[in-house]
Design an enzyme around this catalytic site. Structure first.
Site, PDB file in Angstrom:
ATOM      1  N   TYR A  66      -1.904   3.301  13.601  1.00 39.17           N
ATOM      2  CA  TYR A  66      -0.855   4.227  13.170  1.00 39.17           C
ATOM      3  C   TYR A  66      -0.012   4.598  14.390  1.00 39.17           C
ATOM      4  CZ  TYR A  66      -3.428   5.047   8.774  1.00 39.17           C
ATOM      5  OH  TYR A  66      -4.063   4.916   7.563  1.00 39.17           O
ATOM      6  N   LEU A 216      -0.069  10.641  -4.637  1.00 35.69           N
ATOM      7  CA  LEU A 216       1.269  10.994  -5.127  1.00 35.69           C
ATOM      8  C   LEU A 216       2.144   9.760  -5.320  1.00 35.69           C
ATOM      9  CD1 LEU A 216       2.026  14.195  -3.015  1.00 35.69           C
ATOM     10  CD2 LEU A 216       1.185  14.045  -5.364  1.00 35.69           C
ATOM     11  N   GLY A 217       1.501   8.594  -5.389  1.00 40.10           N
ATOM     12  CA  GLY A 217       2.282   7.372  -5.592  1.00 40.10           C
ATOM     13  C   GLY A 217       3.324   7.176  -4.517  1.00 40.10           C
ATOM     14  N   ARG A 218       2.972   7.562  -3.261  1.00 37.02           N
ATOM     15  CA  ARG A 218       3.891   7.488  -2.117  1.00 37.02           C
ATOM     16  C   ARG A 218       5.172   8.280  -2.350  1.00 37.02           C
ATOM     17  NH1 ARG A 218       1.374   2.593  -2.458  1.00 37.02           N
ATOM     18  NH2 ARG A 218       0.239   1.971  -0.585  1.00 37.02           N
TER      19      ARG A 218
END
Length: 344
Positions: A66, A216-218
């Site tokens: 990341y 949150l589904g991105r």
């Protein structure tokens, strides 16, 4: 005044992830503070980590790739005044990137496992991580070899628990035959329910906690998507099929039921989406990718919601499992997911 987040004490088939430590009902996914969603504010990111810890969310999820190590360094900075034993740090490893951030593949050879861990410990400024997991299945390395290397690091005291990410039920079972797999990190939301067929049942048989990301589904399921449809420069969602062309509008249309139920509860669609995942079982821990304190506070508010059986049925009926338009990743990335391509 910080909101207190209750701890999840897993019993029955799930067991407890640690003893005497138990996981909070929510975890904080830290990727967006360093990567993927466009520029992030360092001070606000650190303040969000502090707010999470103060609220009882002591599970921090990161990856050594990341921001090419940036996220681990950020977490180190955020935790410098905190007691190490009060934080549960989960780290993903194995993803390879070039200087421009492009992904090059995965390396989960035993030597690479130990090398990556050494660098992670240095960046985090700690002598152990609570959970270590390959980010994806390396097709060139038997899962037994990768798990065996992590098990050696557990025996040596550098790692507390083994995790896996985005693997099939068959791979999970093979890994668990070598060493207990304490959690499986995998995408799970009302838009992505693929794990329910075989992966979730296998995890429950093995006592493996589900660490659910993408709840949150991105952003598709979040309250404020309509106000921010223009993606920031560097936001990787611009390359995802679900956010491309007509797919975006079709997918947003599916979320109307969440906004309707949110209005009935006087809550937000974001909170209803999180509450839906929480309602699927106490062995499922949603990871909240909040980059700002107000996002974190909204997510914590979902803990006050108890969706009824009627609410849950209404959501499933309005958003059938096969309804979302477009895959969750681009085709080349989908081929890297053992959870999608591996045997069940």
């Amino acid at each position: 005044m910080p909101v207190s987040v209750p701890a999840q004490t897993f019993t029955g088939t799930a067991g407890r992830l640690d003893d005497p430590m138990t996981l909070p009902a929510l975890g904080l996914g830290c990727m967006g503070m360093s990567d993927a969603y466009g520029p992030a504010d360092r001070d606000e990111s650190i303040a969000t980590v502090h707010a999470a810890l103060d609220a009882g969310i002591f599970l921090l999820d990161t990856g050594d790739f990341y921001g090419q190590g940036h996220n681990e360094l950020l977490i180190r900075e955020a935790l410098w005044s905190r007691r190490r034993e009060d934080v549960f740090i989960a780290v993903k490893f194995g993803a390879l990137r070039d200087p421009e951030g492009r992904f090059l593949g995965f390396d989960s050879r035993p030597a690479a496992v130990k090398n990556a861990l050494a660098y992670t410990l240095k960046r985090l400024g700690t002598d152990y991580v609570d959970l270590y997991q390959p980010a994806r299945l390396d097709p060139a390395v038997p899962i037994e070899d990768t798990v065996g290397a992590v098990a050696e690091m557990i025996q040596a005291g550098y790692v507390r628990h083994l995790g896996l990410s985005e693997v099939s039920a068959q791979t999970l079972e093979r890994a668990a035959a070598v060493h207990p797999v304490r959690w499986l990190q995998i995408e799970y939301s009302v838009l992505d329910r693929g794990i329910e067929a075989s992966i979730l049942p296998a995890a429950r048989r093995l006592g493996t906690v589900i660490s659910a990301y993408g709840v949150l589904g991105r952003g598709l399921l979040s309250t404020d998507w309509a106000a921010r449809k223009a993606l920031a420069v560097g936001d990787y969602r611009a390359h995802l099929p679900r956010f491309s062309g007509d797919n975006l509008e079709r997918n947003l249309a599916l979320t109307g039921v969440l906004h309707d139920i949110a209005a009935e509860y006087e809550m937000t669609a974001t909170q209803i989406a999180i509450a839906w995942v929480l309602a699927q079982g106490p062995d499922i821990v949603p990871l909240i990718g909040a980059r700002r304190r107000h996002q974190l506070a909204e997510a914590i508010g979902a803990l006050d919601i108890r969706l009824s059986s009627g609410d849950l049925a209404r959501i499933r009926n309005a958003i059938p499992a096969d309804a979302p338009a477009g895959t969750r990743y681009a085709p080349e990335q989908m081929r890297m997911l053992d959870s999608e391509t591996g045997a069940v």
